[in-house]
Write a protein that holds these residues in place. Sequence first.
Motif, PDB file in Angstrom:
ATOM      1  N   LEU A  90      27.259 -39.446  27.755  1.00 24.68           N
ATOM      2  CA  LEU A  90      28.463 -39.472  28.583  1.00 24.68           C
ATOM      3  C   LEU A  90      28.235 -38.729  29.893  1.00 24.68           C
ATOM      4  O   LEU A  90      29.181 -38.424  30.622  1.00 24.68           O
ATOM      5  CB  LEU A  90      29.634 -38.826  27.831  1.00 24.68           C
ATOM      6  N   GLY A  91      26.961 -38.395  30.161  1.00 24.91           N
ATOM      7  CA  GLY A  91      26.643 -37.660  31.391  1.00 24.91           C
ATOM      8  C   GLY A  91      26.976 -36.184  31.282  1.00 24.91           C
ATOM      9  O   GLY A  91      27.106 -35.486  32.276  1.00 24.91           O
ATOM     10  N   GLY A  92      27.137 -35.721  30.066  1.00 24.63           N
ATOM     11  CA  GLY A  92      27.522 -34.334  29.855  1.00 24.63           C
ATOM     12  C   GLY A  92      26.355 -33.451  29.491  1.00 24.63           C
ATOM     13  O   GLY A  92      25.201 -33.897  29.415  1.00 24.63           O
ATOM     14  N   MET A  93      26.653 -32.178  29.298  1.00 25.49           N
ATOM     15  CA  MET A  93      25.639 -31.198  28.940  1.00 25.49           C
ATOM     16  C   MET A  93      26.006 -30.597  27.578  1.00 25.49           C
ATOM     17  O   MET A  93      27.170 -30.309  27.331  1.00 25.49           O
ATOM     18  CB  MET A  93      25.626 -30.120  30.021  1.00 25.49           C
ATOM     19  N   PHE A  94      25.011 -30.468  26.733  1.00 22.43           N
ATOM     20  CA  PHE A  94      25.260 -29.955  25.394  1.00 22.43           C
ATOM     21  C   PHE A  94      24.256 -28.846  25.123  1.00 22.43           C
ATOM     22  O   PHE A  94      23.063 -29.028  25.309  1.00 22.43           O
ATOM     23  CB  PHE A  94      25.060 -31.085  24.376  1.00 22.43           C
ATOM     24  N   SER A  95      24.724 -27.681  24.736  1.00 20.42           N
ATOM     25  CA  SER A  95      23.762 -26.641  24.379  1.00 20.42           C
ATOM     26  C   SER A  95      24.171 -25.984  23.070  1.00 20.42           C
ATOM     27  O   SER A  95      25.353 -25.771  22.793  1.00 20.42           O
ATOM     28  CB  SER A  95      23.638 -25.606  25.497  1.00 20.42           C
ATOM     29  N   GLY A  98      23.123 -14.965  13.473  1.00 20.27           N
ATOM     30  CA  GLY A  98      23.989 -14.646  14.617  1.00 20.27           C
ATOM     31  C   GLY A  98      25.059 -15.666  14.925  1.00 20.27           C
ATOM     32  O   GLY A  98      25.513 -15.768  16.052  1.00 20.27           O
ATOM     33  N   GLY A  99      25.448 -16.445  13.916  1.00 22.49           N
ATOM     34  CA  GLY A  99      26.498 -17.433  14.163  1.00 22.49           C
ATOM     35  C   GLY A  99      25.959 -18.640  14.911  1.00 22.49           C
ATOM     36  O   GLY A  99      24.806 -18.669  15.341  1.00 22.49           O
ATOM     37  N   THR A 100      26.807 -19.632  15.035  1.00 22.66           N
ATOM     38  CA  THR A 100      26.415 -20.852  15.746  1.00 22.66           C
ATOM     39  C   THR A 100      27.428 -21.116  16.840  1.00 22.66           C
ATOM     40  O   THR A 100      28.634 -21.018  16.610  1.00 22.66           O
ATOM     41  CB  THR A 100      26.385 -22.047  14.765  1.00 22.66           C
ATOM     42  N   ALA A 101      26.913 -21.404  18.038  1.00 25.58           N
ATOM     43  CA  ALA A 101      27.806 -21.717  19.153  1.00 25.58           C
ATOM     44  C   ALA A 101      27.321 -22.982  19.819  1.00 25.58           C
ATOM     45  O   ALA A 101      26.126 -23.186  20.006  1.00 25.58           O
ATOM     46  CB  ALA A 101      27.847 -20.572  20.149  1.00 25.58           C
ATOM     47  N   VAL A 102      28.274 -23.820  20.157  1.00 24.50           N
ATOM     48  CA  VAL A 102      27.967 -25.039  20.900  1.00 24.50           C
ATOM     49  C   VAL A 102      28.807 -25.046  22.166  1.00 24.50           C
ATOM     50  O   VAL A 102      29.995 -24.734  22.116  1.00 24.50           O
ATOM     51  CB  VAL A 102      28.265 -26.296  20.049  1.00 24.50           C
ATOM     52  N   CYS A 103      28.157 -25.308  23.293  1.00 24.00           N
ATOM     53  CA  CYS A 103      28.893 -25.439  24.554  1.00 24.00           C
ATOM     54  C   CYS A 103      28.650 -26.834  25.099  1.00 24.00           C
ATOM     55  O   CYS A 103      27.510 -27.280  25.148  1.00 24.00           O
ATOM     56  CB  CYS A 103      28.415 -24.424  25.586  1.00 24.00           C
ATOM     57  N   CYS A 104      29.715 -27.482  25.500  1.00 20.79           N
ATOM     58  CA  CYS A 104      29.581 -28.809  26.098  1.00 20.79           C
ATOM     59  C   CYS A 104      30.344 -28.835  27.406  1.00 20.79           C
ATOM     60  O   CYS A 104      31.403 -28.221  27.511  1.00 20.79           O
ATOM     61  CB  CYS A 104      30.213 -29.899  25.244  1.00 20.79           C
ATOM     62  N   GLU A 105      29.796 -29.576  28.326  1.00 21.48           N
ATOM     63  CA  GLU A 105      30.544 -29.874  29.547  1.00 21.48           C
ATOM     64  C   GLU A 105      30.495 -31.373  29.748  1.00 21.48           C
ATOM     65  O   GLU A 105      29.427 -31.972  29.701  1.00 21.48           O
ATOM     66  CB  GLU A 105      29.942 -29.158  30.744  1.00 21.48           C
ATOM     67  N   LEU A 106      31.653 -31.941  29.952  1.00 17.11           N
ATOM     68  CA  LEU A 106      31.729 -33.394  30.125  1.00 17.11           C
ATOM     69  C   LEU A 106      32.464 -33.705  31.413  1.00 17.11           C
ATOM     70  O   LEU A 106      33.532 -33.157  31.657  1.00 17.11           O
ATOM     71  CB  LEU A 106      32.491 -34.010  28.954  1.00 17.11           C
TER      72      LEU A 106
END
Lengths: 223, 600
Positions: B566-571, B578-586
């Motif tokens: 979708l042209g986004g960024m996923f990290s 240490g837990g799990t974190a997901v960051c997305c920008e769309l």
Amino acid sequence: MRGMASSRAPQVVLADDDVLLREGVASLLARSGFEVVGQAGNGTELLALARSARPELAVIDIRMPPGHGTEGLTAARVIREELPGTAIIVLSAHVEVNEAMDLLAGGERLGYLLKSRVTDVAEFIDTVKRITAGASVVDPSLVQELVRARRRRDPLDVLSPRERQVLALMAEGASNAGIAQRIFVTEGTVEKHVRSILTKLDLPESETDHRRVLAVLKFLEAR
Amino acid sequence: MNAPETGADGTNATGAGAARNSPDQARLRRLADQQAALRRVATLVAGGARPAEVFTSVADELGHLIGAEATFVSRVDVSSPGRGGPGPPGSPAADPSGGRREAERHMTVVGSYGRVRDEVPIGFRTRLQPGMASNAAIQTRHSARINGEELANGPFGAIVGKLGMRAAIATPIVVEGRYWGVTVAATSRADFPAGTESRMADFMELAATAIANAQADQELRELADTQAALRRLATLIARGEPPEAVFAATTREALWHFGHGTARMIRYEPDGTATLLANEGSTGPHVRAGKPWEGYSPTGLTATVLRTGRAVRVDDYRGVPGGEPYLREGLRSAVGMPIHVNGRLWGMIAIGSGEGPLPPDTEQRMTQFTSLVATAVTNAQNRADLMTSRARIVAAADETRRRIERDLHDGTQQQLVSLILELRMVEATVPAGLGELRSKLSRLAERLAGVSDQVREISHGIHPAILSSAGLRPALRALGRRSAVPVDINVRIDRRLPEPVEVGAYYVVSEMLTNAAKHARASVVAVDAETSGGTLRLRVRDDGTGGASPLRGSGLTGLKDRIEALGGMFSLHSPEGGGTAVCCELPVPEGGQPGAGHGQ
């Protein structure tokens, strides 16, 4: 229309694009003392039908052509505005709290139920009768989802198990008398529970049962 | 200048040995002077002086050696005919030969000595014509002398008159066996003494080595500069920078390396219009990059490159009909280079100069830049194609899920409910005496109701109807309520987003909640979603065991693909313990429809 003689069978219109299922429900209601005065396959047909028949009750499938979205909810809103005396039951394959609150904001004599409830014939007919008589009803499975949702700091933790049970029944639209019947206590005991719950959760006292349903739903959704 | 004065008439002006003056001594002294002058020039070259300094020094030393009041070192180039107007002071219309013209020679002054800069500045360029000493020197390949009337009435009569010059000698400069240029010496005396030609030729023969070295250095430097610029651009392209950035950078480099006023990149659109993609330089149009490039002259570079698909040069806009706007812009000459992408003329780069014609090798040197641009455009197109096809695959998958959900909902589930209802009817008609049959039918109906519930759950898992009907916020809240791990949901989105974005974000949260409950043993999950400035930012993090890796084939891999499609960024950040974190920008279009069903 509520004041009409009880000798006449309450008139019902049905709306569902699935003819087989619609006929099933129609025959179910007909056998249970209702008079089915018309059936519709979409929202537009339903509105025309309701305007001409002015029934006591409309049973509406939420998802109908053309968009297969929430056409039933939209039609219900129009009927409520034009024919405030008509009780409305919206049936849905999935129950969602925002849809329930959207519908119930319209006042009393409204029901929001899972479609599969119709297969539990006796209970369904009982619910339909309660709604035509003035109650507002929310599907128990939706209330269960709201009550069971896990929260880190849950405001419901202050309630006793019994009070939780009463709260859920309040959300489903049961009156104090109805709650008393369901949990085998006196109406006085229910009143005490209700007061305690409202105080603990800081909820306002409601004048009518339907307002109480809305207030409790709002609280549960937002917690 | 510290060169020793040498009398123009051959007499030694330093005085000391005047009495014992003899031809041998004078010759020796001249040789010594010449050697000293050459040493100084060579020292400059060795010190890495720029060619302009070396040429000026050569002119300077020559002037002193032969006692000239003005000297010029000029580069001569041959340009093929029919490429726009020749340089001043002539004009194409004034060319008497007409028809097929021979190759024209131009000379460009690269170094000078004397008070001549006002009339003949460095960069002064002119066509070699009959009646010019330079022309004769190049034609005959020997020194040529012009004086008196011939000089005064020649092509440079006006300038010569202003400078008060009465005689001139031109000598060809041969560098590495090729005619490189010409040097001209002028005097206000009646004439140069006899033998000046050979002294000039001697000096220039030796000075040519210095010129060759200086030029080789310069060419090397230019080559290195060009290579560095090409490397920078190639890096930009390889990094997948947006084409706009590559266009701007290429245009900047083109101006730096070839232009003297302005550099522009223009794209030809399929509908016949042109778009200005980048503009660099002190002079420029009042058109912003990305806007239509209109009103260009049909004889200008934009139109000519479009028509011919070839490199086009204008040596003097004064000779081009419709060239006035460019003259007003301060331009005199320009070169336009076509950019071909996949065999189609895609656009062009034009560079312009406020001075005379651009060097003849400009086109050839610019080719490397235009092919880089073509590469960048091809890459960007391929990338865009890839993005589109990925997005299409995701959309097709979503559409399939929606169709399955609809089939289950409108078909299977409705039929099940109908069947159960019918069963209930049959049950109700069973005569009172057949209690066992009745209870069997009842149990059958209950089991079917169980199946109906399962189908409902399955269809909800395939595609949540609420997402389409009410949007991301209610759908995420519903998801949170059904989660086994407590979820803090904070959604600040006040409008509906494009469906693929809503679906993508929903699956990210859904997958993270599943992961938190199943693998991470988390006690809480926080979900933050907000839109600002055309971007949806979604952050989901739990306090679980971490160590989730997209490489381990979890559902997280699919999420990354989906978001990037979708042209986004996923990290994903999931350190062990240490837990799990997901960051997305769309990316989402700004504005959009106002939110529906957000009555809360």
